[in-house]
Design a protein around this motif. Structure first.
Motif, PDB file in Angstrom:
ATOM      1  N   ILE A 265      10.635  -6.315   1.632  1.00 39.81           N
ATOM      2  CA  ILE A 265       9.935  -5.053   1.847  1.00 39.81           C
ATOM      3  C   ILE A 265       9.653  -4.910   3.335  1.00 39.81           C
ATOM      4  CG2 ILE A 265       7.822  -3.743   1.433  1.00 39.81           C
ATOM      5  CD1 ILE A 265       7.550  -5.134  -1.237  1.00 39.81           C
ATOM      6  N   LEU A 266      10.073  -3.803   3.889  1.00 47.27           N
ATOM      7  CA  LEU A 266       9.694  -3.439   5.249  1.00 47.27           C
ATOM      8  C   LEU A 266       8.675  -2.315   5.129  1.00 47.27           C
ATOM      9  CD1 LEU A 266      13.150  -3.393   7.053  1.00 47.27           C
ATOM     10  CD2 LEU A 266      11.401  -5.162   7.145  1.00 47.27           C
TER      11      LEU A 266
ATOM     12  N   VAL B 266      16.956  -0.125  -1.905  1.00 47.43           N
ATOM     13  CA  VAL B 266      16.683   0.376  -3.257  1.00 47.43           C
ATOM     14  C   VAL B 266      15.885   1.677  -3.215  1.00 47.43           C
ATOM     15  CG1 VAL B 266      15.562  -0.160  -5.450  1.00 47.43           C
ATOM     16  CG2 VAL B 266      16.772  -1.951  -4.217  1.00 47.43           C
ATOM     17  N   GLY B 267      14.907   1.744  -2.331  1.00 47.10           N
ATOM     18  CA  GLY B 267      14.104   2.955  -2.250  1.00 47.10           C
ATOM     19  C   GLY B 267      12.774   2.700  -1.569  1.00 47.10           C
ATOM     20  N   SER B 268      11.992   3.768  -1.466  1.00 50.50           N
ATOM     21  CA  SER B 268      10.691   3.692  -0.818  1.00 50.50           C
ATOM     22  C   SER B 268       9.606   4.147  -1.780  1.00 50.50           C
ATOM     23  CB  SER B 268      10.650   4.601   0.416  1.00 50.50           C
ATOM     24  OG  SER B 268      11.587   4.184   1.376  1.00 50.50           O
ATOM     25  N   VAL B 269       8.444   3.556  -1.633  1.00 43.11           N
ATOM     26  CA  VAL B 269       7.261   3.991  -2.369  1.00 43.11           C
ATOM     27  C   VAL B 269       6.093   4.001  -1.400  1.00 43.11           C
ATOM     28  CG1 VAL B 269       8.026   3.132  -4.630  1.00 43.11           C
ATOM     29  CG2 VAL B 269       6.648   1.662  -3.162  1.00 43.11           C
ATOM     30  N   PHE B 270       5.154   4.881  -1.668  1.00 46.64           N
ATOM     31  CA  PHE B 270       3.921   4.878  -0.900  1.00 46.64           C
ATOM     32  C   PHE B 270       2.920   4.012  -1.637  1.00 46.64           C
ATOM     33  CE2 PHE B 270       6.031   8.574   0.776  1.00 46.64           C
ATOM     34  CZ  PHE B 270       5.804   8.425   2.136  1.00 46.64           C
ATOM     35  N   ALA B 271       2.230   3.166  -0.906  1.00 48.42           N
ATOM     36  CA  ALA B 271       1.279   2.231  -1.500  1.00 48.42           C
ATOM     37  C   ALA B 271      -0.077   2.367  -0.823  1.00 48.42           C
ATOM     38  CB  ALA B 271       1.788   0.792  -1.360  1.00 48.42           C
ATOM     39  N   THR B 272      -1.098   2.060  -1.575  1.00 54.58           N
ATOM     40  CA  THR B 272      -2.451   1.985  -1.051  1.00 54.58           C
ATOM     41  C   THR B 272      -2.931   0.567  -1.281  1.00 54.58           C
ATOM     42  OG1 THR B 272      -2.855   4.290  -1.639  1.00 54.58           O
ATOM     43  CG2 THR B 272      -4.788   2.923  -1.182  1.00 54.58           C
ATOM     44  N   ASN B 273      -3.180  -0.149  -0.210  1.00 57.01           N
ATOM     45  CA  ASN B 273      -3.687  -1.524  -0.291  1.00 57.01           C
ATOM     46  C   ASN B 273      -5.148  -1.493   0.129  1.00 57.01           C
ATOM     47  OD1 ASN B 273      -1.087  -2.420  -0.943  1.00 57.01           O
ATOM     48  ND2 ASN B 273      -0.563  -2.723   1.200  1.00 57.01           N
ATOM     49  N   ILE B 274      -6.008  -2.013  -0.722  1.00 58.08           N
ATOM     50  CA  ILE B 274      -7.439  -1.994  -0.449  1.00 58.08           C
ATOM     51  C   ILE B 274      -7.926  -3.430  -0.308  1.00 58.08           C
ATOM     52  CG2 ILE B 274      -9.703  -1.264  -1.276  1.00 58.08           C
ATOM     53  CD1 ILE B 274      -8.200   0.917  -2.896  1.00 58.08           C
ATOM     54  N   PHE B 275      -8.632  -3.679   0.785  1.00 60.18           N
ATOM     55  CA  PHE B 275      -9.134  -5.014   1.094  1.00 60.18           C
ATOM     56  C   PHE B 275     -10.639  -4.951   1.280  1.00 60.18           C
ATOM     57  CE2 PHE B 275      -4.900  -4.425   2.828  1.00 60.18           C
ATOM     58  CZ  PHE B 275      -4.213  -5.492   2.285  1.00 60.18           C
TER      59      PHE B 275
ATOM     60  N   ARG C 125       4.044   2.959   3.670  1.00 63.22           N
ATOM     61  CA  ARG C 125       5.287   3.174   2.916  1.00 63.22           C
ATOM     62  C   ARG C 125       6.005   1.843   2.858  1.00 63.22           C
ATOM     63  NH1 ARG C 125       9.842   7.352   4.797  1.00 63.22           N
ATOM     64  NH2 ARG C 125       9.834   5.893   6.533  1.00 63.22           N
ATOM     65  N   GLU C 126       6.394   1.446   1.650  1.00 66.53           N
ATOM     66  CA  GLU C 126       7.158   0.215   1.435  1.00 66.53           C
ATOM     67  C   GLU C 126       8.617   0.592   1.205  1.00 66.53           C
ATOM     68  OE1 GLU C 126       3.753  -2.452  -0.845  1.00 66.53           O
ATOM     69  OE2 GLU C 126       5.334  -1.517  -2.037  1.00 66.53           O
ATOM     70  N   ASN C 127       9.501  -0.025   1.976  1.00 67.28           N
ATOM     71  CA  ASN C 127      10.941   0.202   1.859  1.00 67.28           C
ATOM     72  C   ASN C 127      11.554  -1.060   1.268  1.00 67.28           C
ATOM     73  OD1 ASN C 127      11.035   2.840   3.387  1.00 67.28           O
ATOM     74  ND2 ASN C 127      10.061   1.508   4.885  1.00 67.28           N
ATOM     75  N   LEU C 128      11.990  -0.974   0.015  1.00 67.78           N
ATOM     76  CA  LEU C 128      12.451  -2.135  -0.735  1.00 67.78           C
ATOM     77  C   LEU C 128      13.965  -2.282  -0.671  1.00 67.78           C
ATOM     78  CD1 LEU C 128      11.846  -4.465  -2.769  1.00 67.78           C
ATOM     79  CD2 LEU C 128      12.173  -2.769  -4.585  1.00 67.78           C
ATOM     80  N   SER C 129      14.395  -3.518  -0.383  1.00 69.03           N
ATOM     81  CA  SER C 129      15.818  -3.869  -0.442  1.00 69.03           C
ATOM     82  C   SER C 129      15.975  -5.076  -1.345  1.00 69.03           C
ATOM     83  CB  SER C 129      16.354  -4.213   0.950  1.00 69.03           C
ATOM     84  OG  SER C 129      16.309  -3.087   1.786  1.00 69.03           O
ATOM     85  N   ILE C 130      17.065  -5.092  -2.081  1.00 66.23           N
ATOM     86  CA  ILE C 130      17.425  -6.260  -2.881  1.00 66.23           C
ATOM     87  C   ILE C 130      18.759  -6.731  -2.346  1.00 66.23           C
ATOM     88  CG2 ILE C 130      18.009  -7.151  -5.164  1.00 66.23           C
ATOM     89  CD1 ILE C 130      15.979  -5.204  -6.307  1.00 66.23           C
ATOM     90  N   GLY C 131      18.743  -7.964  -1.841  1.00 68.65           N
ATOM     91  CA  GLY C 131      19.908  -8.439  -1.106  1.00 68.65           C
ATOM     92  C   GLY C 131      20.084  -7.561   0.121  1.00 68.65           C
ATOM     93  N   GLU C 132      21.272  -7.048   0.328  1.00 68.98           N
ATOM     94  CA  GLU C 132      21.550  -6.161   1.461  1.00 68.98           C
ATOM     95  C   GLU C 132      21.407  -4.691   1.089  1.00 68.98           C
ATOM     96  OE1 GLU C 132      22.231  -7.168   4.628  1.00 68.98           O
ATOM     97  OE2 GLU C 132      21.794  -9.185   3.885  1.00 68.98           O
ATOM     98  N   LYS C 133      21.124  -4.408  -0.170  1.00 67.15           N
ATOM     99  CA  LYS C 133      21.111  -3.027  -0.660  1.00 67.15           C
ATOM    100  C   LYS C 133      19.705  -2.430  -0.625  1.00 67.15           C
ATOM    101  CE  LYS C 133      22.287  -0.106  -4.543  1.00 67.15           C
ATOM    102  NZ  LYS C 133      22.618  -0.049  -5.948  1.00 67.15           N
TER     103      LYS C 133
END
Length: 116
Positions: free
Chosen positions: A70-71, A99-108, A89-97
């Motif tokens: 995830i970048l 996959v897509g992006s999702v918006f995330a909310t991380n609460i600490f 925004r999380e940009n997900l890759s599996i291997g070299e491919k």
């Protein structure tokens, strides 16, 4: 690995994504507060409640055979006293491919054990 005491929310978030990249369950355990009032929502999945259930879900994810990464970008941070909200925004890759992006909310929050 011993307990890590994070001094700010950015350290926790960086460790979370390192744990994901390395499939390091011990590091992942360190970023979550050990209580029943924590919640995790994996993209496309229902809410998971409690530290034990969340760690169990990460063990299952880490047992997968494909390498995932995830970048993150588009970070917006809001911190007030002992609470920090990160919109990213999380940009997900599996291997070299890609996959897509999702918006995330991380609460600490700042706990007696440091930021979690």
């Amino acid at each position: 690995m011993g307990k890590i005491k994070f001094t700010d929310s950015i350290q926790v978030e960086e460790s979370f994504y390192q744990a994901f990249l390395k499939r390091d369950i011990d590091l992942m355990k360190n970023v979550w507060h050990q209580s029943d009032d924590v919640i995790c929502i994996h993209p496309g999945s229902p809410r998971i409640y409690s530290y034990e259930e969340i760690i169990s879900s990460w063990k299952q994810i880490f047992s997968g055979k494909e390498d995932a990464s995830i970048l993150i970008d588009e970070q917006i941070y809001t911190t007030v006293e002992k609470l920090s909200v990160h919109y990213i925004r999380e940009n997900l890759s599996i291997g070299e491919k890609f996959v897509g992006s999702v918006f995330a909310t991380n609460i600490f929050r700042d706990t007696d054990e440091g930021w979690k």
